[in-house]
Design a protein around this motif. Structure first.
Motif, mmCIF file in Angstrom:
data_model
loop_
_atom_site.group_PDB
_atom_site.id
_atom_site.type_symbol
_atom_site.label_atom_id
_atom_site.label_comp_id
_atom_site.label_asym_id
_atom_site.label_seq_id
_atom_site.Cartn_x
_atom_site.Cartn_y
_atom_site.Cartn_z
ATOM 1 N N GLY A 91 0.810 -1.219 0.000
ATOM 2 C CA GLY A 91 0.000 0.000 0.000
ATOM 3 C C GLY A 91 0.840 1.264 0.000
ATOM 4 N N GLU A 92 0.536 2.159 0.927
ATOM 5 C CA GLU A 92 1.246 3.439 0.997
ATOM 6 C C GLU A 92 2.545 3.359 1.797
ATOM 7 O OE1 GLU A 92 -2.666 6.324 0.589
ATOM 8 O OE2 GLU A 92 -2.275 5.243 2.461
ATOM 9 N N GLY A 93 2.918 2.139 2.190
ATOM 10 C CA GLY A 93 4.277 1.912 2.679
ATOM 11 C C GLY A 93 4.525 2.119 4.153
ATOM 12 N N ALA A 94 3.482 2.279 4.973
ATOM 13 C CA ALA A 94 3.711 2.552 6.396
ATOM 14 C C ALA A 94 4.439 1.405 7.089
ATOM 15 C CB ALA A 94 2.386 2.838 7.100
ATOM 16 N N ASP A 95 4.059 0.158 6.781
ATOM 17 C CA ASP A 95 4.731 -0.983 7.407
ATOM 18 C C ASP A 95 6.170 -1.090 6.928
ATOM 19 O OD1 ASP A 95 2.364 -1.534 8.665
ATOM 20 O OD2 ASP A 95 1.988 -3.437 7.626
ATOM 21 N N ALA A 96 6.374 -0.940 5.628
ATOM 22 C CA ALA A 96 7.729 -1.026 5.077
ATOM 23 C C ALA A 96 8.632 0.040 5.679
ATOM 24 C CB ALA A 96 7.684 -0.894 3.557
ATOM 25 N N LEU A 97 8.107 1.248 5.825
ATOM 26 C CA LEU A 97 8.892 2.343 6.388
ATOM 27 C C LEU A 97 9.233 2.064 7.850
ATOM 28 C CD1 LEU A 97 10.134 5.155 6.105
ATOM 29 C CD2 LEU A 97 7.876 6.122 6.609
ATOM 30 N N TRP A 98 8.268 1.559 8.603
ATOM 31 C CA TRP A 98 8.503 1.237 10.015
ATOM 32 C C TRP A 98 9.605 0.197 10.151
ATOM 33 C CZ3 TRP A 98 8.068 -3.124 13.122
ATOM 34 C CH2 TRP A 98 8.094 -2.896 14.501
ATOM 35 N N LEU A 99 9.548 -0.834 9.318
ATOM 36 C CA LEU A 99 10.568 -1.875 9.363
ATOM 37 C C LEU A 99 11.936 -1.333 8.956
ATOM 38 C CD1 LEU A 99 8.472 -4.764 7.797
ATOM 39 C CD2 LEU A 99 9.421 -4.765 10.117
ATOM 40 N N ALA A 100 11.969 -0.582 7.868
ATOM 41 C CA ALA A 100 13.240 -0.058 7.378
ATOM 42 C C ALA A 100 13.888 0.877 8.388
ATOM 43 C CB ALA A 100 13.040 0.657 6.048
ATOM 44 N N ALA A 101 13.078 1.645 9.105
ATOM 45 C CA ALA A 101 13.616 2.553 10.118
ATOM 46 C C ALA A 101 14.253 1.796 11.270
ATOM 47 C CB ALA A 101 12.511 3.469 10.640
ATOM 48 N N ARG A 102 13.941 0.512 11.382
ATOM 49 C CA ARG A 102 14.516 -0.321 12.431
ATOM 50 C C ARG A 102 15.585 -1.257 11.893
ATOM 51 N NH1 ARG A 102 10.326 2.016 13.412
ATOM 52 N NH2 ARG A 102 9.673 2.583 15.528
ATOM 53 N N GLY A 103 16.073 -0.967 10.696
ATOM 54 C CA GLY A 103 17.223 -1.675 10.170
ATOM 55 C C GLY A 103 16.940 -2.793 9.201
ATOM 56 N N TRP A 104 15.671 -3.056 8.931
ATOM 57 C CA TRP A 104 15.342 -4.114 7.981
ATOM 58 C C TRP A 104 15.624 -3.665 6.550
ATOM 59 C CZ3 TRP A 104 13.350 -8.975 9.319
ATOM 60 C CH2 TRP A 104 12.975 -9.135 10.650
ATOM 61 N N LEU A 105 16.000 -4.601 5.708
ATOM 62 C CA LEU A 105 16.027 -4.401 4.260
ATOM 63 C C LEU A 105 14.700 -4.929 3.734
ATOM 64 C CD1 LEU A 105 19.651 -5.617 3.424
ATOM 65 C CD2 LEU A 105 18.839 -3.257 3.618
ATOM 66 N N VAL A 106 13.882 -4.042 3.205
ATOM 67 C CA VAL A 106 12.480 -4.366 2.949
ATOM 68 C C VAL A 106 12.185 -4.401 1.452
ATOM 69 C CG1 VAL A 106 10.088 -3.740 3.448
ATOM 70 C CG2 VAL A 106 11.895 -3.176 5.102
ATOM 71 N N THR A 107 11.421 -5.404 1.051
ATOM 72 C CA THR A 107 10.820 -5.429 -0.276
ATOM 73 C C THR A 107 9.325 -5.221 -0.101
ATOM 74 O OG1 THR A 107 12.481 -6.978 -1.128
ATOM 75 C CG2 THR A 107 10.425 -6.776 -2.367
ATOM 76 N N GLY A 108 8.815 -4.112 -0.619
ATOM 77 C CA GLY A 108 7.390 -3.809 -0.555
ATOM 78 C C GLY A 108 6.734 -4.172 -1.878
ATOM 79 N N VAL A 109 5.711 -5.008 -1.811
ATOM 80 C CA VAL A 109 5.057 -5.515 -3.027
ATOM 81 C C VAL A 109 3.594 -5.096 -3.028
ATOM 82 C CG1 VAL A 109 4.385 -7.581 -4.301
ATOM 83 C CG2 VAL A 109 6.616 -7.488 -3.165
ATOM 84 N N ASP A 110 3.150 -4.521 -4.143
ATOM 85 C CA ASP A 110 1.750 -4.145 -4.280
ATOM 86 C C ASP A 110 1.355 -4.252 -5.746
ATOM 87 O OD1 ASP A 110 -0.275 -2.582 -2.195
ATOM 88 O OD2 ASP A 110 -0.772 -2.247 -4.305
ATOM 89 N N ILE A 111 0.059 -4.452 -6.000
ATOM 90 C CA ILE A 111 -0.415 -4.550 -7.373
ATOM 91 C C ILE A 111 -0.499 -3.182 -8.042
ATOM 92 C CG2 ILE A 111 -2.883 -4.381 -6.799
ATOM 93 C CD1 ILE A 111 -3.359 -6.544 -8.970
ATOM 94 N N ALA A 112 -0.634 -2.114 -7.232
ATOM 95 C CA ALA A 112 -0.914 -0.787 -7.784
ATOM 96 C C ALA A 112 0.352 0.064 -7.879
ATOM 97 C CB ALA A 112 -1.946 -0.065 -6.926
#
Length: 217
Positions: A50-71
């Motif tokens: 979606g609009e990336g709130a979860d991905a941003l939260w994870l990345a701010a805590r050091g995760w390397l994140v792949t965010g996947v969405d259809i849109a």
């Protein structure tokens, strides 16, 4: 399709995310925060980002994140917001446009696989959940959260979405055979802010499972 049914296809989501402002709160999903806070950062897959709130939260805590969405509109909005809020975190996020009814992540590849309110009709839902379980790396965690189908018994709430909702048993059946250890499998109550007071308490399916490290039991 009945008048009260909604086709949640790519066109629907592209249109929704094309609207100005945020479609959602901009905050990470509370269950993700509770269940992932104690995890050591690694590679994370955020399904339906979606609009990336979860991905941003994870990345701010050091995760390397792949965010996947259809849109594409969702991904562009997520990227822009992440870069405006925390550039260092934004640099740790890769955004991918994928149709989750036909795409599956690489097996054994992610230390955290998170699907927050990813509702698909059967058999696509089972296929996706099984693929997400398979994508969990040794030592990694799977977290699946969704609207519990039991909410349909409370005055017909979300009755038009009946075929998209599921229960704990549906998730466990989908991921059975992937050799994951089930740590949490429950229907968890929460207060639904802004909802009709008569329907203020809702329930979420919460399933968290882990894959043992190689050589461990």
């Amino acid at each position: 399709m009945g008048a009260d049914e909604q086709l949640f296809d790519r066109t629907y989501w592209e249109d929704r995310y094309a609207a100005p402002g945020l479609a959602w709160s901009g905050d990470p999903n509370p269950v993700l925060v509770v269940e992932a806070t104690g995890l050591a950062p690694g590679r994370a897959l955020d399904i339906g980002s979606g609009e990336g709130a979860d991905a941003l939260w994870l990345a701010a805590r050091g995760w390397l994140v792949t965010g996947v969405d259809i849109a594409v509109n969702a991904l562009e909005k997520a990227r822009a917001r992440a870069e405006s809020v925390d550039q260092a975190a934004a640099d740790r996020i890769e955004w991918k446009q994928r149709d989750l009814t036909v795409w599956a992540p690489e097996p054994l590849s992610y230390d955290l696989v998170s699907a927050q309110f990813m509702h698909l009709p059967e058999p696509a839902r089972t296929t996706l959940f099984r693929a997400l379980a398979a994508a969990v790396a040794p030592g990694g965690t799977l977290l699946i959260v969704g609207h519990d189908v039991s909410d349909l018994d409370a005055g017909g709430h979300r009755a038009h979405l009946a075929e998209l909702m599921f229960d704990v048993g549906d998730v466990l059946a989908a991921i059975d055979g992937e050799s994951l250890r089930i740590e949490v499998a429950e229907s968890r109550a929460r207060e639904a802010a802004g909802e009709d007071p008569a329907k203020a308490t809702m329930r979420d399916v919460v399933v968290r499972a882990t894959r043992a490290l190689k050589g461990s039991h």
